[in-house]
Design a protein around this motif. Structure first.
Motif, short mmCIF file in Angstrom:
data_model
loop_
_atom_site.label_atom_id
_atom_site.label_comp_id
_atom_site.label_asym_id
_atom_site.label_seq_id
_atom_site.Cartn_x
_atom_site.Cartn_y
_atom_site.Cartn_z
N LEU A 107 0.83 -1.22 0.00
CA LEU A 107 0.00 0.00 0.00
C LEU A 107 0.86 1.26 0.00
O LEU A 107 0.53 2.25 -0.66
N VAL A 108 1.98 1.20 0.73
CA VAL A 108 2.92 2.35 0.73
C VAL A 108 3.47 2.56 -0.68
O VAL A 108 3.51 3.68 -1.19
N ASP A 109 3.86 1.44 -1.32
CA ASP A 109 4.41 1.52 -2.69
C ASP A 109 3.36 2.02 -3.69
O ASP A 109 3.70 2.68 -4.67
N ALA A 110 2.10 1.70 -3.42
CA ALA A 110 1.01 2.14 -4.31
C ALA A 110 0.63 3.61 -4.06
O ALA A 110 -0.24 4.15 -4.74
N LYS A 111 1.29 4.22 -3.07
CA LYS A 111 1.05 5.63 -2.72
C LYS A 111 -0.42 5.91 -2.37
O LYS A 111 -1.04 6.84 -2.89
N VAL A 112 -0.95 5.05 -1.49
CA VAL A 112 -2.34 5.28 -1.05
C VAL A 112 -2.40 6.58 -0.25
O VAL A 112 -1.42 7.02 0.34
N HIS A 113 -3.58 7.17 -0.23
CA HIS A 113 -3.76 8.44 0.48
C HIS A 113 -4.12 8.23 1.95
O HIS A 113 -4.07 9.17 2.75
N ILE A 136 1.52 8.27 6.05
CA ILE A 136 0.16 7.94 5.61
C ILE A 136 -0.76 7.77 6.83
O ILE A 136 -0.50 6.93 7.69
N PRO A 137 -1.85 8.53 6.93
CA PRO A 137 -2.78 8.37 8.04
C PRO A 137 -3.41 6.97 8.05
O PRO A 137 -3.73 6.41 6.99
N GLN A 138 -3.55 6.42 9.26
CA GLN A 138 -4.09 5.07 9.44
C GLN A 138 -5.18 5.12 10.51
O GLN A 138 -4.96 5.63 11.61
N SER A 142 -10.67 -1.73 14.61
CA SER A 142 -10.88 -2.87 15.50
C SER A 142 -9.68 -3.29 16.34
O SER A 142 -9.83 -4.14 17.22
N ALA A 143 -8.49 -2.76 16.11
CA ALA A 143 -7.32 -3.15 16.91
C ALA A 143 -7.42 -2.48 18.28
O ALA A 143 -7.49 -1.26 18.37
N THR A 144 -7.44 -3.29 19.35
CA THR A 144 -7.73 -2.74 20.68
C THR A 144 -6.53 -2.71 21.63
O THR A 144 -6.66 -2.19 22.73
N ASN A 145 -5.40 -3.28 21.21
CA ASN A 145 -4.23 -3.24 22.11
C ASN A 145 -3.79 -1.79 22.32
O ASN A 145 -3.57 -1.05 21.36
N PRO A 146 -3.66 -1.35 23.59
CA PRO A 146 -3.33 0.06 23.87
C PRO A 146 -2.04 0.54 23.19
O PRO A 146 -1.92 1.71 22.85
N LYS A 147 -1.10 -0.38 22.98
CA LYS A 147 0.21 0.00 22.43
C LYS A 147 0.10 0.72 21.07
O LYS A 147 0.91 1.59 20.75
N TYR A 148 -0.93 0.37 20.29
CA TYR A 148 -1.08 0.94 18.94
C TYR A 148 -1.01 2.47 18.94
O TYR A 148 -0.30 3.06 18.12
N THR A 149 -1.71 3.11 19.86
CA THR A 149 -1.73 4.58 19.88
C THR A 149 -0.74 5.16 20.90
O THR A 149 -0.78 6.35 21.18
N ARG A 150 0.13 4.31 21.43
CA ARG A 150 1.10 4.79 22.44
C ARG A 150 2.54 4.67 21.95
O ARG A 150 3.46 4.52 22.73
N GLN A 151 2.70 4.71 20.63
CA GLN A 151 4.04 4.61 20.04
C GLN A 151 4.64 5.98 19.75
O GLN A 151 5.76 6.08 19.24
N GLY A 152 3.88 7.03 20.03
CA GLY A 152 4.37 8.38 19.74
C GLY A 152 4.16 8.79 18.30
O GLY A 152 4.76 9.77 17.84
N PHE A 153 3.33 8.05 17.56
CA PHE A 153 3.05 8.39 16.16
C PHE A 153 1.91 9.41 16.09
O PHE A 153 0.98 9.34 16.88
N ASN A 154 1.99 10.31 15.11
CA ASN A 154 0.92 11.33 15.01
C ASN A 154 -0.09 11.02 13.92
O ASN A 154 -0.98 11.80 13.64
N ASN A 155 0.05 9.85 13.27
CA ASN A 155 -0.82 9.52 12.13
C ASN A 155 -1.74 8.34 12.41
O ASN A 155 -2.39 7.83 11.51
#
Length: 394
Positions: A107-113, A136-138, A142-155
């Protein structure tokens, strides 16, 4: 002479037609229809397990995305003054972290928005690193593990409550509402399963219950006799399983065979309309309790019921769990693009952070980490092979 005259007339007519055609071909379109307007193609990626034991859940999510994309294309949306055609680039990660990162790279290679997904925490978290590096915003539905939004990523964003909320609430419910004094916990060692089981265990202990055993299996297992025999000896009131319905179904069958009469609990991974089929006669009425990491109340119920009816009419199957959240996630992403008047990730990301969108799953607004504000949980049990709602909790 008559014949020659006839030929001359035909030849003259042919020349006239050719001249007309020639004149029309070279005439600029601007004088009749105005300049041709370029269509803007906006690519939105979706990733879920559309093969393997939980393919029914991955397909459910993907269908939610398809429904939203078709509606958006029918709405005649414009960005940057151009008509937009939305394209869904759907990938299969088979709920496998390695395949998940390979799908993300495609998806990154396909330059998705933008990307909606993945379904499982175990694929969402490693894939998020690739989307973050590419800017790329994501949005995970349905992913519920808290770590997903606690990596310091802004997207990164999610439109459902996380396991801290979900597991903890279920643990408290087991002790306070189901009267459980002794609880056994099993997990499938995935990021999701282990994470929700850990939070459940904390919730049980905080409410004054005792965890008498903690066992683990894997997300492909079918034989649980050894761990269930060990658990049976501890006489638990509740058995909690952190994992997905494809494993929970056979586990319930084997609990029945071994004569384990405990209540069975789990998170959103088991809270599906498919579970009764997977469990067969291993599931008694009001034996299974689970929670979906989302929920609607009051006037919002009508919108959700309409979505479920439209979904079934379109795809010939019931919503499993998260199709409405995927559907809303696509709409939220496109609304942010509209607010920014651009599909450029760098331009619409600030609009996504500031979004306030009322979808079929309720009001969607994000906190500074990208988690949904005031996320709901819906508690369910099963009666007569159907999910039966107990309560929506915030």
């Amino acid at each position: 002479m008559h014949m020659h005259l006839k030929l001359a007339i035909v030849a003259a007519a042919a020349l006239a037609v050719a001249a007309c055609g020639k004149k029309e071909e070279t005439q600029p379109a601007a004088t009749t229809q105005g300049p041709a307007v370029e269509t803007l193609v906006v690519k939105i990626g979706h990733v879920g397990p559309t093969s393997g034991p939980i393919a029914h859940l991955g397909k459910d999510n993907e269908n939610g995305a398809r429904m939203a994309i078709e509606e958006l294309n029918a709405a005649g949306i414009q960005l940057e003054g151009k008509p937009v055609k939305f394209e869904l680039l759907a990938e299969d990660d088979a709920a496998d972290p390695k395949q998940g990162t390979a799908a993300a790279q495609k998806l990154v290679d396909a330059k998705v928005h933008g990307v909606i997904g993945h379904l499982n925490s175990g694929t969402t978290i490693p894939a998020s690193q690739l989307y973050n590096a590419a800017g790329i915003p994501q949005i995970s539905p349905s992913a519920t593990n808290p770590k997903y939004t606690r990596q310091g990523f802004n997207n990164v964003f999610r439109v459902v409550a996380d396991d801290t909320h979900l597991g903890g609430t279920l643990g408290k419910y087991a002790v306070e509402k189901l009267g459980a004094k002794k609880v056994a916990v099993i997990d499938d060692r995935t990021a999701y399963g282990q994470g929700v089981a850990d939070e459940f265990e904390k919730g049980v202990k905080a409410a004054g219950g005792e965890v008498v055993d903690r066992e683990f299996t894997n997300d492909k297992a079918t034989d649980f006799n050894a761990i269930l025999t060990k658990i049976k000896a501890k006489k638990p009131d509740v058995v909690f399983f952190g994992g997905m319905d494809a494993v929970a179904g056979p586990m319930l069958k084997q609990m029945k065979q071994l004569g384990i009469n405990a209540k069975f609990m789990g998170g959103d991974g088991i809270c599906t309309s498919e579970l009764p089929k997977l469990a067969g006669d291993g599931m008694a009425d009001e034996q299974v309790y689970c929670a979906e990491a989302g929920g609607v109340e009051g006037e919002q119920k009508a919108a959700m019921e309409k979505f479920r009816a439209d979904f079934k009419a379109k795809f010939g199957t019931d919503v499993q769990v998260y199709a409405p959240y995927v559907y809303d996630a696509v709409h939220v992403m496109v609304k942010a693009m509209q607010n920014a008047n651009s599909p450029d990730p760098a331009k619409y990301l600030p609009a996504l952070k500031a979004i306030s969108y009322k979808g079929v799953t309720g009001l969607i607004e994000f906190d500074e980490k990208g988690d949904i504000k005031n996320g709901a949980l819906t508690l369910y049990t099963y009666k007569g092979g159907q999910r039966s709602e107990i309560a929506v909790i915030r």
